[in-house]
Design an enzyme around this catalytic site. Structure first.
Site, short mmCIF file in Angstrom:
data_model
loop_
_atom_site.label_atom_id
_atom_site.label_comp_id
_atom_site.label_asym_id
_atom_site.label_seq_id
_atom_site.Cartn_x
_atom_site.Cartn_y
_atom_site.Cartn_z
N PRO A 166 0.83 -1.21 0.00
CA PRO A 166 0.00 0.00 0.00
C PRO A 166 0.87 1.26 0.00
O PRO A 166 1.79 1.39 0.79
CB PRO A 166 -0.79 -0.11 1.31
CG PRO A 166 -0.73 -1.57 1.68
CD PRO A 166 0.59 -2.06 1.15
N GLU A 167 0.57 2.15 -0.93
CA GLU A 167 1.30 3.42 -1.03
C GLU A 167 0.41 4.53 -0.48
O GLU A 167 -0.74 4.29 -0.12
CB GLU A 167 1.64 3.68 -2.50
CG GLU A 167 2.50 2.60 -3.14
CD GLU A 167 3.97 2.95 -3.11
OE1 GLU A 167 4.37 3.95 -2.49
OE2 GLU A 167 4.74 2.19 -3.73
#
Ligand SMILES: [Zn+2]
Length: 269
Positions: free
Chosen positions: A2-3
């Site tokens: 997840p960014e």
């Protein structure tokens, strides 16, 4: 992994569902995450969630007298579910708020569930973090000032969270393409005009990903359980050998700091 956009999408998804609600129960099924889940987390019931903020890729759940700090690590996801939903193998943590619960699933256990009663800005994990790219304070002038002392190429510079947070490998390549800047350019050689373009490009790239629901790698599920679709819109990332969408030149890949960088040798001079 997840960014920043996925974390922001998660924040927007969960905040209206849990803010203003009283914590009725907590379940810690597996305390061995990236750091051990502190015992204080089990004493949260009775507190009311005031709001959910984000700093870099940390979610900060304001519980009045302290903050629950959550990080999704490599493979974590948060979902809001009915409280009687049966826990699966990797569902390590639940925050139950009456008729609903926030559940953390994290197969690789690099995520974090921490608690602090001190100011979150001074927390050891947060105090050295750089500027938020989506904040008003981040603009071309600020980027120009940040880059002056750095001989390193601009691509790895952008990914250094002590200077700028949340610009991961995907977004660094995409932003440099949008700004038409060669990723190998030494940071301090960027002109004021290039810094202005790049700051705008970073914001536009992150906002587009947030709008698209976050670009999901396979392990990420947003709080509504729907996979994002931003990756279909990548301009250069993972498009080595494919034609540039602007000029038709084949997209190239190079390795900087052990990470792949994708760029168009024609558009990014
Ligand atoms: Zn091109």
């Amino acid at each position: 992994m997840p960014e920043l956009p996925e974390v922001e999408v998660t924040r927007r998804g969960i905040a209206p569902q849990i803010a203003g609600r009283r914590i009725s129960a907590v379940a810690v099924r597996e305390p061995r995450l990236r750091w051990r889940v502190p015992a204080a987390v089990r004493r949260l019931p009775g507190r009311t969630v005031r709001g959910v903020a984000r700093r870099a890729k940390y979610l900060l759940i304001d519980c009045g007298d302290g903050h629950l700090i959550l990080h999704l690590g490599m493979s974590g996801s948060l979902r809001v579910l009915p409280p009687d939903t049966v826990a699966q193998k990797h569902d390590h943590f639940d925050l139950v708020l009456g008729d609903r619960m926030l559940r953390l699933r994290d197969p690789r256990r690099f995520g974090a569930v921490l608690w602090t009663t001190a100011s979150v800005a001074t927390h050891p994990l947060l105090r050295h973090l750089g500027i938020e790219p989506l904040s008003r304070a981040f603009d071309g002038a600020r980027l120009l000032a940040l880059t002056r002392a750095h001989r390193a190429p601009i691509k790895p510079f952008l990914m250094d969270s002590r200077r700028l947070v949340g610009v991961g490998n995907i977004y660094a390549s995409e932003s440099l393409y949008r700004a038409r800047i060669d990723p190998r350019t030494p940071a301090r050689k960027l002109t004021a005009a290039q810094c202005a373009r790049l700051a705008r490009a970073i914001k536009a790239t992150l906002r587009a990903a947030i709008r698209a629901g976050g670009s999901s790698l396979r392990d990420f599920v947003g709080s509504d359980g729907v996979y994002g679709c931003f990756q279909q819109r990548y301009r250069v990332y993972e498009r080595e050998g494919e034609p540039c969408r602007e000029c038709g030149t084949r997209v190239r890949r190079l390795v900087q700091g052990q990470r792949s960088t994708y760029y168009c040798p024609t558009c990014q001079r």
